[in-house]
Scaffold this active site. Structure first.
Site, PDB file in Angstrom:
ATOM      1  N   GLU A  67       5.386   6.764  -9.296  1.00  0.00           N
ATOM      2  CA  GLU A  67       3.962   6.510  -9.008  1.00  0.00           C
ATOM      3  C   GLU A  67       3.485   7.384  -7.862  1.00  0.00           C
ATOM      4  O   GLU A  67       2.373   7.919  -7.881  1.00  0.00           O
ATOM      5  CB  GLU A  67       3.739   5.036  -8.631  1.00  0.00           C
ATOM      6  CG  GLU A  67       3.971   4.063  -9.753  1.00  0.00           C
ATOM      7  CD  GLU A  67       3.700   2.623  -9.334  1.00  0.00           C
ATOM      8  OE1 GLU A  67       2.739   2.393  -8.583  1.00  0.00           O
ATOM      9  OE2 GLU A  67       4.457   1.735  -9.762  1.00  0.00           O
ATOM     10  N   HIS A  93      -0.626   1.658 -13.074  1.00  0.00           N
ATOM     11  CA  HIS A  93       0.127   0.518 -13.618  1.00  0.00           C
ATOM     12  C   HIS A  93       1.589   0.955 -13.755  1.00  0.00           C
ATOM     13  O   HIS A  93       1.857   2.070 -14.198  1.00  0.00           O
ATOM     14  CB  HIS A  93      -0.452   0.146 -14.992  1.00  0.00           C
ATOM     15  CG  HIS A  93       0.229  -1.026 -15.616  1.00  0.00           C
ATOM     16  ND1 HIS A  93      -0.057  -2.325 -15.258  1.00  0.00           N
ATOM     17  CD2 HIS A  93       1.205  -1.101 -16.554  1.00  0.00           C
ATOM     18  CE1 HIS A  93       0.697  -3.148 -15.960  1.00  0.00           C
ATOM     19  NE2 HIS A  93       1.482  -2.431 -16.759  1.00  0.00           N
ATOM     20  N   ASP A 129      -5.923  -3.335 -17.759  1.00  0.00           N
ATOM     21  CA  ASP A 129      -5.014  -2.299 -18.268  1.00  0.00           C
ATOM     22  C   ASP A 129      -5.412  -1.749 -19.638  1.00  0.00           C
ATOM     23  O   ASP A 129      -4.556  -1.282 -20.391  1.00  0.00           O
ATOM     24  CB  ASP A 129      -3.570  -2.840 -18.351  1.00  0.00           C
ATOM     25  CG  ASP A 129      -3.071  -3.334 -17.006  1.00  0.00           C
ATOM     26  OD1 ASP A 129      -3.440  -2.749 -15.983  1.00  0.00           O
ATOM     27  OD2 ASP A 129      -2.314  -4.320 -16.986  1.00  0.00           O
ATOM     28  N   GLY A 134       0.792  -1.228   0.000  1.00  0.00           N
ATOM     29  CA  GLY A 134       0.000   0.000   0.000  1.00  0.00           C
ATOM     30  C   GLY A 134       0.822   1.275   0.000  1.00  0.00           C
ATOM     31  O   GLY A 134       0.414   2.283   0.574  1.00  0.00           O
ATOM     32  N   SER A 135       1.962   1.254  -0.706  1.00  0.00           N
ATOM     33  CA  SER A 135       2.758   2.489  -0.717  1.00  0.00           C
ATOM     34  C   SER A 135       2.034   3.595  -1.478  1.00  0.00           C
ATOM     35  O   SER A 135       2.162   4.778  -1.125  1.00  0.00           O
ATOM     36  CB  SER A 135       4.151   2.238  -1.308  1.00  0.00           C
ATOM     37  OG  SER A 135       4.079   1.966  -2.682  1.00  0.00           O
ATOM     38  N   ASN A 136       1.258   3.236  -2.498  1.00  0.00           N
ATOM     39  CA  ASN A 136       0.492   4.274  -3.203  1.00  0.00           C
ATOM     40  C   ASN A 136      -0.626   4.815  -2.321  1.00  0.00           C
ATOM     41  O   ASN A 136      -0.925   6.011  -2.368  1.00  0.00           O
ATOM     42  CB  ASN A 136      -0.069   3.726  -4.513  1.00  0.00           C
ATOM     43  CG  ASN A 136       0.973   3.748  -5.615  1.00  0.00           C
ATOM     44  OD1 ASN A 136       1.377   4.812  -6.070  1.00  0.00           O
ATOM     45  ND2 ASN A 136       1.428   2.578  -6.038  1.00  0.00           N
ATOM     46  N   LYS A 160      -7.196  -7.973  -7.699  1.00  0.00           N
ATOM     47  CA  LYS A 160      -8.414  -8.656  -8.133  1.00  0.00           C
ATOM     48  C   LYS A 160      -9.145  -7.816  -9.162  1.00  0.00           C
ATOM     49  O   LYS A 160      -9.053  -6.581  -9.139  1.00  0.00           O
ATOM     50  CB  LYS A 160      -9.337  -8.891  -6.934  1.00  0.00           C
ATOM     51  CG  LYS A 160      -8.715  -9.724  -5.839  1.00  0.00           C
ATOM     52  CD  LYS A 160      -8.698 -11.168  -6.232  1.00  0.00           C
ATOM     53  CE  LYS A 160      -7.966 -11.990  -5.177  1.00  0.00           C
ATOM     54  NZ  LYS A 160      -7.771 -13.379  -5.595  1.00  0.00           N
ATOM     55  N   ASN A 212      -6.817   3.291 -12.140  1.00  0.00           N
ATOM     56  CA  ASN A 212      -5.803   2.333 -11.694  1.00  0.00           C
ATOM     57  C   ASN A 212      -4.429   2.910 -11.995  1.00  0.00           C
ATOM     58  O   ASN A 212      -4.272   3.705 -12.921  1.00  0.00           O
ATOM     59  CB  ASN A 212      -5.981   1.009 -12.461  1.00  0.00           C
ATOM     60  CG  ASN A 212      -4.927  -0.024 -12.095  1.00  0.00           C
ATOM     61  OD1 ASN A 212      -4.735  -0.354 -10.924  1.00  0.00           O
ATOM     62  ND2 ASN A 212      -4.213  -0.521 -13.098  1.00  0.00           N
TER      63      ASN A 212
HETATM   64  C1  GRF Z   1       2.567  -0.585  -7.876  1.00  0.00           C
HETATM   65  O1  GRF Z   1       3.721  -0.764  -8.647  1.00  0.00           O
HETATM   66  C2  GRF Z   1       1.379  -0.415  -8.774  1.00  0.00           C
HETATM   67  O2  GRF Z   1       1.661   0.244  -9.960  1.00  0.00           O
HETATM   68  C3  GRF Z   1       1.008  -1.838  -9.057  1.00  0.00           C
HETATM   69  O3  GRF Z   1       1.240  -2.521  -7.850  1.00  0.00           O
HETATM   70  C4  GRF Z   1       2.208  -1.835  -7.095  1.00  0.00           C
HETATM   71  C5  GRF Z   1       1.542  -1.534  -5.784  1.00  0.00           C
HETATM   72  O4  GRF Z   1       2.388  -1.080  -4.855  1.00  0.00           O
HETATM   73  N1  GRF Z   1      -0.314  -1.922  -9.590  1.00  0.00           N
HETATM   74  P1  GRF Z   1       1.823  -0.563  -3.467  1.00  0.00           P
HETATM   75  O5  GRF Z   1       0.979  -1.676  -2.842  1.00  0.00           O
HETATM   76  O6  GRF Z   1       1.019   0.675  -3.703  1.00  0.00           O
HETATM   77  O7  GRF Z   1       3.066  -0.327  -2.647  1.00  0.00           O
END
Ligand code: GRF
Length: 202
Positions: free
Chosen positions: A181, A111, A152, A14-16, A93, A109
């Site tokens: 990202e 990617h 995608d 969950g870094s994003n 999922k 999303n």
């Molecule tokens: C990221 O590289 C995102 O682009 C991909 O999965 C990874 C998720 O990373 N879909 P995080 O869980 O947000 O750290």
């Protein structure tokens, strides 16, 4: 000031989510994280959200063995939390038809490659960066795009480029793309939030 209510779906670290949440706490942010849904109860994403005081829901094939019930439960949870935008960030999922229909045009999303390159079924995690290196691409970087039925394949909203260096490994490239990202996703959500008052409710 009204703020777009964003629901984040995540499966692993969950870094994003963390980057988005951090950005949402800044003074000029026009969005807030209203809900985090995870399919993996012990994931870093759900743990982070719980500790941050963000409402969380754990939903998966374990909690809802019937895919239609899972789809409907997810749709209902998103609606109940006043979601204006759904962000899938490392969510492994596929979304069901009810969620897709309810939030048509409001699901995005991220990617980790420059779509339409290196996307589609099976292209996630290391496989994406391996494909970039194998193709000899000079640049890579994240894509934020709309979610449709196909993996995608929805319209691209924004991309940012990072160089692929001659001595890159999958790990070093993944790290550079992930850092990009964390800048791109909050920037895109902020722009959507600024331009979409109709889907903001507070
Ligand atoms: C990221 O590289 C995102 O682009 C991909 O999965 C990874 C998720 O990373 N879909 P995080 O869980 O947000 O750290």
């Amino acid at each position: 000031m009204s703020r777009l209510r964003v629901a984040v779906l995540a499966s692993h670290y969950g870094s994003n989510l963390r980057a988005l949440h951090g950005a949402s706490l800044e003074g000029e942010a026009r969005f807030g994280i209203a809900l985090v849904i995870g399919n993996n109860s012990g994931s870093g994403a759900l743990t982070y959200a719980r500790e941050a005081g963000i409402p969380t829901v754990h939903m998966s094939g374990r909690t809802h063995p019937d895919p239609e019930e899972l789809d409907e439960a997810m749709r209902a949870a998103l609606v109940a939390h006043g979601t204006g935008l759904v962000v899938t960030a490392g969510y492994m999922k596929k979304l069901g038809p009810r969620v897709r229909q309810e939030f048509n045009g409001r699901i995005i999303n991220i990617h980790p490659a420059l779509l339409p390159l290196h996307g589609g079924k099976g292209m996630y995690g290391k496989a994406v960066h391996e494909a970039v290196l194998a193709a000899g691409d000079a640049v890579s970087g994240p894509t934020v795009h709309f979610v449709t039925e196909e993996y995608d394949a929805g319209g691209v909203i924004a991309q940012s480029e990072v160089p692929v260096l001659p001595d890159d490994t999958v790990e070093s490239l993944a790290e550079r793309v992930l850092a990009a990202e964390h800048l791109l996703l909050p920037a895109v959500v902020q722009i959507i939030a600024t331009r979409a008052p109709a889907s903001a409710d507070r």
